[in-house]
Design an enzyme around this catalytic site. Structure first.
Site, short mmCIF file in Angstrom:
data_model
loop_
_atom_site.label_atom_id
_atom_site.label_comp_id
_atom_site.label_asym_id
_atom_site.label_seq_id
_atom_site.Cartn_x
_atom_site.Cartn_y
_atom_site.Cartn_z
N ASP A 279 -11.68 11.13 -40.56
CA ASP A 279 -11.78 12.28 -41.73
C ASP A 279 -12.41 11.90 -43.04
O ASP A 279 -12.17 10.53 -43.49
CB ASP A 279 -10.23 12.77 -42.11
CG ASP A 279 -9.85 13.58 -40.80
OD1 ASP A 279 -10.52 13.84 -40.03
OD2 ASP A 279 -8.68 13.76 -40.74
N1 URA Z 1 -6.34 11.51 -37.34
C1 URA Z 1 -6.66 12.12 -38.52
O1 URA Z 1 -5.62 13.28 -38.56
N2 URA Z 1 -7.52 11.65 -39.00
C2 URA Z 1 -8.41 10.73 -38.96
O2 URA Z 1 -9.29 10.61 -39.65
C3 URA Z 1 -8.10 10.08 -37.61
C4 URA Z 1 -7.17 10.48 -36.80
#
Ligand code: URA
Length: 214
Positions: free
Chosen positions: A75
């Site tokens: 993310d």
């Molecule tokens: N899980 C999440 O919530 N975000 C990420 O970036 C990777 C795994």
């Protein structure tokens, strides 16, 4: 066109791309060398090759290597270990759930998860896109006045999975970092910096996926 120095006139001639040398007008055709790197992704960068809205993408942090693309996603606000490669087979193997490659995350969350909550996370939870697989979950300790640090090892790669798992048990994520992908660890690579995998790391990564190293 020549194949191993002999002129080829037969349409549909088969070659072994690992061994045969194909040349056109005397110039050998070479395949681009396979390259896999790790980046310590900082917060604020999106994991995409190109962004129509021209926001910061992880591609602005790495060299211009033909075909290089991120393996999976982190993310925008997640930091940590992101692999990029120009080997499509490796990308497929690492992102396909059947290969079960583990990813380790460290999350700072609001509140202090109790034993029952940790057990729910370990067993698997029902999220809006289905149940999560069992996970390894470890409470590292308290952070600040009202938070805690939790380490999770999961092998699925669903969208915002760690954030959704922790929110579902009442402990929203404040910061999230990926520390490891399979046998590879982030180590002390500084944020925003990338490096090539070492030959040993590459070997271990292909071993973990079960596919043949090119
Ligand atoms: N899980 C999440 O919530 N975000 C990420 O970036 C990777 C795994």
């Amino acid at each position: 066109m020549t194949l191993n120095g002999k002129v080829v006139s037969l349409l549909g001639t088969r070659i072994d791309p690992q061994r045969d040398v194909v040349a056109v007008d005397g110039v050998p055709i070479t395949r681009p060398a396979k390259r896999t790197i790790m980046l310590h992704k900082p917060a604020g960068y999106i994991t995409t090759r190109s962004d129509p809205h021209a926001r910061n993408t992880v591609m602005t942090l790495i060299p211009d290597i033909p075909g290089l693309h991120p393996i999976g996603r982190l993310d925008k606000d997640t930091t940590g270990l992101l692999l990029l490669t120009n080997d499509g087979d490796l990308t497929y193997a690492l992102t396909h759930p059947k290969h079960h490659v583990e990813k380790t995350y460290r999350a700072e969350v609001a509140g202090l998860p109790g034993a029952g909550t940790l057990a729910r996370l370990r067993q698997g939870l029902l999220l809006d896109d289905g149940p999560t697989a069992p996970a390894q979950v470890r409470l590292i300790g308290r952070t600040g006045a009202d938070g805690a640090c939790v380490e999770l090892v999961i092998h699925e790669g669903r969208k915002r999975q760690v954030r959704r798992m922790l929110a579902a048990v009442g402990h929203p994520v404040r910061t999230l970092t990926r520390l490891a992908v399979g046998p590879l660890t982030l180590g002390d690579l500084p944020e925003g910096v990338w490096r090539d995998l070492t030959p040993d790391e590459l070997h271990a990564l292909y071993q973990a996926t079960g596919i043949v190293q090119p």
